[in-house]
Design a protein around this motif. Sequence first.
Motif, short mmCIF file in Angstrom:
data_model
loop_
_atom_site.label_atom_id
_atom_site.label_comp_id
_atom_site.label_asym_id
_atom_site.label_seq_id
_atom_site.Cartn_x
_atom_site.Cartn_y
_atom_site.Cartn_z
N GLN A 266 1.03 -0.86 -0.38
CA GLN A 266 -0.12 -0.16 0.31
C GLN A 266 1.08 1.15 -0.35
OE1 GLN A 266 -4.01 -0.78 3.09
NE2 GLN A 266 -2.21 -2.05 3.57
N ASP A 267 2.83 1.08 -0.06
CA ASP A 267 3.45 2.18 -0.38
C ASP A 267 2.58 2.78 -2.14
OD1 ASP A 267 5.25 4.15 0.71
OD2 ASP A 267 5.85 2.39 -1.72
N GLN A 268 2.41 3.97 -1.35
CA GLN A 268 2.78 5.04 -2.61
C GLN A 268 3.61 4.99 -3.77
OE1 GLN A 268 1.71 8.57 -0.86
NE2 GLN A 268 -0.08 8.78 -1.04
N LEU A 269 4.75 5.13 -3.54
CA LEU A 269 5.69 4.98 -3.94
C LEU A 269 6.06 4.06 -4.81
CD1 LEU A 269 8.48 6.44 -5.15
CD2 LEU A 269 9.70 6.05 -3.49
N ARG A 270 5.72 2.48 -4.11
CA ARG A 270 6.55 1.47 -5.35
C ARG A 270 4.71 1.91 -5.74
NH1 ARG A 270 8.71 -2.31 -2.87
NH2 ARG A 270 7.70 -3.89 -3.74
N ARG A 271 4.20 2.40 -6.02
CA ARG A 271 1.99 1.71 -6.93
C ARG A 271 2.87 2.85 -8.08
NH1 ARG A 271 -2.26 3.97 -4.21
NH2 ARG A 271 -1.51 6.42 -4.77
N GLU A 272 3.04 3.97 -7.77
CA GLU A 272 3.45 5.50 -8.32
C GLU A 272 4.66 4.90 -9.37
OE1 GLU A 272 1.19 8.13 -8.48
OE2 GLU A 272 -0.02 6.53 -7.70
N ALA A 273 6.22 4.30 -9.43
CA ALA A 273 6.66 3.91 -9.95
C ALA A 273 6.28 2.21 -10.57
CB ALA A 273 8.21 3.44 -9.09
N ALA A 274 5.47 1.47 -9.83
CA ALA A 274 5.23 1.13 -10.71
C ALA A 274 5.05 0.79 -12.11
CB ALA A 274 4.74 -0.25 -10.04
N ASP A 275 3.58 1.27 -11.79
CA ASP A 275 2.20 2.06 -12.96
C ASP A 275 3.00 3.22 -13.90
OD1 ASP A 275 1.00 0.58 -11.42
OD2 ASP A 275 -0.41 1.92 -10.45
#
Length: 402
Positions: A266-275
């Motif tokens: 649920q970490d925003q940075l990981r999500r945003e980078a993955a997308d």
Amino acid sequence: ALSSSMRRLGLAAPAARASPVTRVLVATWNMGGAPPPRGALGKWLGDTDAALVAVGVQEAPGGGDLRAQLQDCLGAPAAPGGESSSSAGYLSVASVSLVAMRLHVFVRADLAHELSAVDTGYRATGIGHVYGNKGAVGVALRLAGDSFAFINAHLAARPEKVAERNANIADVIGTMPLGRRGGLELSDRFDHCFLFGDLNYRVDAPFQVAAEHAMRIAASPPPYGPTAPPDSGVGCAIGTPHEAAEGGTSVGRAPHLASLRCLLAQDQLRREAADGRCAHGFCEPRIGFAPTYRWEVGIGGPRQLSNKRNQAPSYCDRVLYRSLRPGSVTPLEYATEPSLVSSDHTPLRAAFEVAPSAADAHDAECPPCSPCRADEGRAELASRGASCAGTLAHFAEDSAAP
């Protein structure tokens, strides 16, 4: 000659490197406006012999001289005839500030003759891209055959400002005046780029749920050990799922690992980078520690989380890296120092090994005072002790002025 200049400084004459591999230490801490307690810097940085040390702070306290404190912590080169030490000591390369952001970079004294092309820059991303309460400061340099950029950032706060943080990173990477620009983004101008600081990305979860996971992680030993071996899968692209196995046995069912996995999912940075919405091409060492924010200040014993408007405890403080030579940067350590409680952020450090380019590996065999290793600019840098904090852009023979 370079060797005589080094002797005047009280440094040993430069000798060939035992290994062309460069070790780098990167450290970041949002200090919350409080001066570091006595002995805090040593605990934070650990016992290092890195070739380069980059220390970035945010919300630095007024007064005091952090650079001098760091110099005392790292150690200065021994004076002529002084007692020998296992450490060569360190010289200040450059310092740069923007409001309460500070970045200090040091080089190990026995490698000062390999340093050149020092440059500094900053980029404000606060109100109107003028106010510098948020933004980034940077130092670029060349050590032997490789160029490095170190960027200390403090990005937009509050959980909902994800898009603004993404824009902050794009702005800093795209426009910071550091090195020869030529239309290239910052991470494409240098062999190795380190982006770190209070990036302020949050965990998207209710406070109580995230707090329970965070406390479970904090009460457990680091799941990957204090130093993860190079073949353990550390250093993956941001957003890559963190799967871990030790001795061939899955450890995924350990409670603290389950909690770690839940928070990182649920970490925003990981999500945003993955997308693909931020930090394109950057990697991060494997996270094995509790969230770095938001903890009660000044409480001894086991730390307790502080509930600020129901914001979930989060991995606000990060160290990212990108190399133009994939696979040449190996994370050695990614760790917090939770014993330091003067701020609501936990200080963080990351250690890396950087493999040399083919040309640099060849140069390592050359005598360090030969013409191919020690030009006039490097001799002048050594003769001044590399201590002109924040002013060494004078020596940036390969750099454009900001």
